[in-house]
Design a protein around this motif. Structure first.
Motif, PDB file in Angstrom:
ATOM      1  N   TRP A 167       0.623  -1.135   0.036  1.00  0.00           N
ATOM      2  CA  TRP A 167       0.039   0.061  -0.076  1.00  0.00           C
ATOM      3  C   TRP A 167       0.696   1.241  -0.028  1.00  0.00           C
TER       4      TRP A 167
ATOM      5  N   TRP B  85      -3.667  -2.749  -5.349  1.00  0.00           N
ATOM      6  CA  TRP B  85      -4.168  -4.282  -5.648  1.00  0.00           C
ATOM      7  C   TRP B  85      -3.333  -5.339  -4.914  1.00  0.00           C
TER       8      TRP B  85
ATOM      9  N   LEU C 263      -3.908  -5.879  -1.246  1.00  0.00           N
ATOM     10  CA  LEU C 263      -5.431  -6.635  -1.264  1.00  0.00           C
ATOM     11  C   LEU C 263      -4.945  -8.102  -1.521  1.00  0.00           C
ATOM     12  N   VAL C 264      -4.426  -8.446  -2.585  1.00  0.00           N
ATOM     13  CA  VAL C 264      -3.821  -9.898  -2.739  1.00  0.00           C
ATOM     14  C   VAL C 264      -2.965 -10.424  -1.655  1.00  0.00           C
TER      15      VAL C 264
ATOM     16  N   PRO D 202       0.951  -0.958 -13.367  1.00  0.00           N
ATOM     17  CA  PRO D 202      -0.215  -2.190 -13.409  1.00  0.00           C
ATOM     18  C   PRO D 202       0.198  -3.224 -14.073  1.00  0.00           C
TER      19      PRO D 202
ATOM     20  N   GLN E  67       2.421  -5.027 -11.334  1.00  0.00           N
ATOM     21  CA  GLN E  67       1.520  -5.513 -10.213  1.00  0.00           C
ATOM     22  C   GLN E  67       0.863  -6.840 -10.680  1.00  0.00           C
TER      23      GLN E  67
ATOM     24  N   THR F 189       1.303 -10.628  -8.805  1.00  0.00           N
ATOM     25  CA  THR F 189       0.114 -10.955  -8.394  1.00  0.00           C
ATOM     26  C   THR F 189       0.208 -12.503  -9.049  1.00  0.00           C
TER      27      THR F 189
END
Length: 226
Positions: free
Chosen positions: A48, A54, A57-58, A179, A182, A186
């Motif tokens: 964060w 994202w 959260l993951v 993005p 990320q 992820t």
């Protein structure tokens, strides 16, 4: 304002490092699992802070809830018909072995730091300007060392998870938190979670078939429970 932000990041890096050390080297298995959950929550805070909501959260879902929860679940439901799951790793490691592995940890740390500093000079996030990225180098070194040092299979699996988190944080230092970066991280987090899930299920089956002594290295002498 900049000093305040640097202080927050430095404090977060120190907390992350302390949680990693506790998780990797606490011999009380259940407490180490809870420290792994804390480590995952701090990793979420780190994502964060690095403007990767994202990934934050993951990390909460895969890291703390599913991976950490999976370890705790296995410890609480792992007793086989012959032997209960020990709550404490009583594996004894001789001092020459510890010394050799300690020297390897130092060598790995030096090589990793040199490679990061000189072979990757164009990192998206500077190693010296971002304490979290510097912390990731230390976490990777600690994870590799703990994986090599421990005989207990469950502690090795926890070391694998901490090592992976450090690698992903280093990857963010190299590629930034765009993005696309990320998305790549992820995918890595998902693969790491699937590997951890497979690992804990295999450990569960191993204990049911062989007893909890099978979680220790076959050549490591085990101190009888007091």
């Amino acid at each position: 304002m900049i000093a305040s932000i640097d202080t927050v990041e430095s404090g977060l890096a120190v907390c992350l490092l302390m949680a990693a050390i506790g998780c990797l080297f606490d011999r009380h298995l259940l407490r180490a699992c809870w420290l792994l959950v804390l480590f995952a929550l701090l990793m979420s805070a780190a994502w964060w802070y690095l403007n990767a909501p994202w990934l934050a959260l993951v990390e909460v879902i895969l890291g703390s809830a599913l991976t950490g929860g999976g370890f705790i679940y296995v410890l609480r439901t792992l007793p086989s018909q012959r032997l209960s799951m020990p709550r404490y790793d009583r594996t004894r490691v001789e001092w020459p072995h510890r010394l050799t592995k300690g020297l390897l940890i130092i060598a790995w740390s030096i090589m990793l730091g040199v490679a990061t500093q000189f072979l990757l000079p164009d990192m998206a996030l500077s190693l010296t300007a971002h304490p979290l990225i510097l912390c990731s180098v230390v976490i990777v070194s600690l994870g590799m060392g703990a994986f090599a040092l421990h005989h207990h299979l469950m502690r090795r699996l926890m070391a694998f998870n901490v090592l992976g988190s450090g690698v992903f944080l280093m990857l963010a230092g190299m590629a930034g938190t765009s993005p696309s970066a990320q998305a790549l991280i992820t995918v890595g987090l998902l693969i790491a979670w699937l590997g951890s899930l497979l690992g804990v299920l295999l450990l569960r089956q191993l204990v049911h078939q062989e007893g909890s002594a099978a979680l220790n290295d076959e050549y490591a002498p085990v101190r009888p429970p007091s």
